[in-house]
Design a protein around this motif. Structure first.
Motif, PDB file in Angstrom:
ATOM      1  N   HIS A  28      79.911 -40.575 131.603  1.00  0.00           N
ATOM      2  CA  HIS A  28      79.111 -39.672 130.778  1.00  0.00           C
ATOM      3  C   HIS A  28      77.625 -39.947 131.024  1.00  0.00           C
ATOM      4  O   HIS A  28      77.187 -41.095 130.975  1.00  0.00           O
ATOM      5  N   ALA A  29      76.844 -38.900 131.328  1.00  0.00           N
ATOM      6  CA  ALA A  29      75.422 -39.091 131.659  1.00  0.00           C
ATOM      7  C   ALA A  29      74.534 -38.640 130.507  1.00  0.00           C
ATOM      8  O   ALA A  29      74.821 -37.621 129.873  1.00  0.00           O
ATOM      9  N   PRO A  30      73.441 -39.375 130.234  1.00  0.00           N
ATOM     10  CA  PRO A  30      72.555 -38.935 129.143  1.00  0.00           C
ATOM     11  C   PRO A  30      71.856 -37.614 129.471  1.00  0.00           C
ATOM     12  O   PRO A  30      71.658 -36.785 128.594  1.00  0.00           O
ATOM     13  N   LEU A  31      71.483 -37.419 130.763  1.00  0.00           N
ATOM     14  CA  LEU A  31      70.701 -36.223 131.098  1.00  0.00           C
ATOM     15  C   LEU A  31      70.979 -35.751 132.522  1.00  0.00           C
ATOM     16  O   LEU A  31      70.922 -36.546 133.464  1.00  0.00           O
ATOM     17  N   VAL A  32      71.254 -34.455 132.658  1.00  0.00           N
ATOM     18  CA  VAL A  32      71.398 -33.841 133.986  1.00  0.00           C
ATOM     19  C   VAL A  32      70.384 -32.720 134.114  1.00  0.00           C
ATOM     20  O   VAL A  32      70.253 -31.886 133.206  1.00  0.00           O
ATOM     21  N   ILE A  33      69.663 -32.701 135.229  1.00  0.00           N
ATOM     22  CA  ILE A  33      68.810 -31.553 135.550  1.00  0.00           C
ATOM     23  C   ILE A  33      69.592 -30.715 136.557  1.00  0.00           C
ATOM     24  O   ILE A  33      69.941 -31.207 137.642  1.00  0.00           O
ATOM     25  N   GLU A  34      69.888 -29.471 136.201  1.00  0.00           N
ATOM     26  CA  GLU A  34      70.597 -28.604 137.143  1.00  0.00           C
ATOM     27  C   GLU A  34      69.613 -27.641 137.789  1.00  0.00           C
ATOM     28  O   GLU A  34      68.852 -26.956 137.094  1.00  0.00           O
ATOM     29  N   VAL A  96      70.462 -35.372 139.037  1.00  0.00           N
ATOM     30  CA  VAL A  96      70.110 -34.018 139.470  1.00  0.00           C
ATOM     31  C   VAL A  96      71.348 -33.406 140.133  1.00  0.00           C
ATOM     32  O   VAL A  96      72.020 -34.076 140.922  1.00  0.00           O
ATOM     33  N   ALA A  97      71.656 -32.173 139.770  1.00  0.00           N
ATOM     34  CA  ALA A  97      72.840 -31.517 140.342  1.00  0.00           C
ATOM     35  C   ALA A  97      72.511 -30.067 140.629  1.00  0.00           C
ATOM     36  O   ALA A  97      71.578 -29.510 140.047  1.00  0.00           O
ATOM     37  N   GLY A  98      73.277 -29.455 141.517  1.00  0.00           N
ATOM     38  CA  GLY A  98      73.081 -28.022 141.719  1.00  0.00           C
ATOM     39  C   GLY A  98      73.701 -27.492 142.991  1.00  0.00           C
ATOM     40  O   GLY A  98      73.910 -28.230 143.965  1.00  0.00           O
ATOM     41  N   ASN A  99      74.010 -26.220 142.918  1.00  0.00           N
ATOM     42  CA  ASN A  99      74.387 -25.443 144.093  1.00  0.00           C
ATOM     43  C   ASN A  99      73.071 -24.790 144.509  1.00  0.00           C
ATOM     44  O   ASN A  99      72.630 -23.821 143.904  1.00  0.00           O
ATOM     45  N   VAL A 123      73.688 -34.833 143.173  1.00  0.00           N
ATOM     46  CA  VAL A 123      74.860 -34.249 143.845  1.00  0.00           C
ATOM     47  C   VAL A 123      74.560 -32.774 144.045  1.00  0.00           C
ATOM     48  O   VAL A 123      74.348 -32.040 143.076  1.00  0.00           O
ATOM     49  N   LEU A 124      74.501 -32.372 145.324  1.00  0.00           N
ATOM     50  CA  LEU A 124      73.958 -31.052 145.659  1.00  0.00           C
ATOM     51  C   LEU A 124      74.834 -30.358 146.676  1.00  0.00           C
ATOM     52  O   LEU A 124      75.308 -30.987 147.634  1.00  0.00           O
ATOM     53  N   LEU A 125      74.989 -29.060 146.483  1.00  0.00           N
ATOM     54  CA  LEU A 125      75.672 -28.247 147.483  1.00  0.00           C
ATOM     55  C   LEU A 125      74.590 -27.613 148.350  1.00  0.00           C
ATOM     56  O   LEU A 125      73.624 -27.049 147.821  1.00  0.00           O
ATOM     57  N   MET A 126      74.731 -27.751 149.667  1.00  0.00           N
ATOM     58  CA  MET A 126      73.704 -27.236 150.584  1.00  0.00           C
ATOM     59  C   MET A 126      74.366 -26.759 151.882  1.00  0.00           C
ATOM     60  O   MET A 126      75.592 -26.922 152.044  1.00  0.00           O
ATOM     61  N   GLN A 127      73.573 -26.208 152.804  1.00  0.00           N
ATOM     62  CA  GLN A 127      74.118 -25.800 154.084  1.00  0.00           C
ATOM     63  C   GLN A 127      74.700 -27.045 154.761  1.00  0.00           C
ATOM     64  O   GLN A 127      74.060 -28.099 154.763  1.00  0.00           O
TER      65      GLN A 127
END
Ligand code: SAM
Length: 250
Positions: A28-34, A96-99, A123-127
């Motif tokens: 469990h994370a205190p804060l995620v920036i998407e 930090v996370a995001g597609n 954790v990021l989705l990228m080319q």
């Protein structure tokens, strides 16, 4: 309607979205920036694993849809803004996370590297092509300044690849999920100077280090056994040693 200009390719496979969220927040994370939440497909999974999610979305229409989709969810803050104009460190240490919107993958990565000690993990989705550049070995075509930059601040790993068919509309390229784990030993000031040196080494990728560095180090570069090599042939550790030697001899 998706806006291709804003890199809008929506991921619609719950199993992949769950895997991304789990990799971003194994505990469990205190804060995620998407970054680029779009219609909130990943946001929903992140909210299950985080105490608070800050979701930065440039498209006003999507930011509005997102607020409507999670009414009364006080743990979600939708920030309607350009991620490149948003200081990501302002909320303190965060995952930090995001597609990602692929048209700005590189500048987003730079912003993430600059987070230094405020980065818990990304954790990021990228080319897939960019993911391969992050993890490339010296001497390969994919190896370059981006590899050095990423590895200076983080330990990048490709977690899994994602076919174009998993998105609506499908992008033209394959994608990959990448985890960036920050290196604990970061010393921001020193890293900045080394990065400037590394950028000079790679300025003309096909040229030798002698050619790329002569204007800055003069005949001192000829005393280095690496002078006849190209930057892409040297590992990060070798580039660091070369830099230290050239600086010491100045
Ligand atoms: N997370 C959603 C998903 O997985 O379905 C959408 C991902 S889509 C690849 C990228 C998102 O980034 C879009 O919603 C797009 O509007 C948003 N975006 C594009 N440029 C942006 C920018 N400069 N700052 C913030 N968001 C941006």
């Amino acid at each position: 309607m998706a806006r291709p200009r804003l890199g809008q390719h929506f991921l619609n496979r719950p199993t992949l979205l769950a895997r991304l969220a789990e990799a971003a927040c194994p505990e469990h994370a205190p804060l995620v920036i998407e970054i680029g939440p779009g219609r909130g497909a990943l946001t929903r999974f992140l909210l299950e694993r985080a105490a608070r999610v800050i979701a930065i979305e440039l498209d006003r229409r999507l930011a509005g849809e997102l607020r409507d989709k999670f009414p009364g969810e006080e743990r979600l803050e939708v920030v309607e803004a350009d991620v490149l104009a948003t200081p990501l460190g302002q909320w303190g240490p965060a995952v930090v996370a995001g597609n990602l919107p692929y048209y700005i993958t590189s500048p987003i990565l730079t912003r993430i590297f600059e987070l230094g000690a405020s980065l818990r993990r990304a954790v990021l989705l990228m080319q897939e092509e960019v993911a391969r550049r992050l993890t490339a070995e010296p001497g390969t075509r994919a190896y370059g300044f981006l590899t050095v930059h990423a590895n200076l601040f983080t330990r990048p790993e490709v977690l899994f690849s994602v076919p174009a068919a998993a998105f609506r509309p499908p992008p033209k390229v394959r994608s990959a999920a990448v985890r960036l784990t920050p290196r604990p030993e970061i010393r921001p000031h020193e890293q900045e100077q080394f990065l400037e040196f590394a950028a000079r080494c790679f300025r003309q990728k096909r040229k030798t280090l002698r050619n790329n560095l002569a204007a800055y180090y003069g005949p001192r570069i000829d005393l280095c056994p690496e002078a006849g090599l190209r930057a892409e042939q040297l590992s990060l550790a070798q580039l660091r040693r070369l830099w230290a030697r050239l600086e010491e001899s100045g």
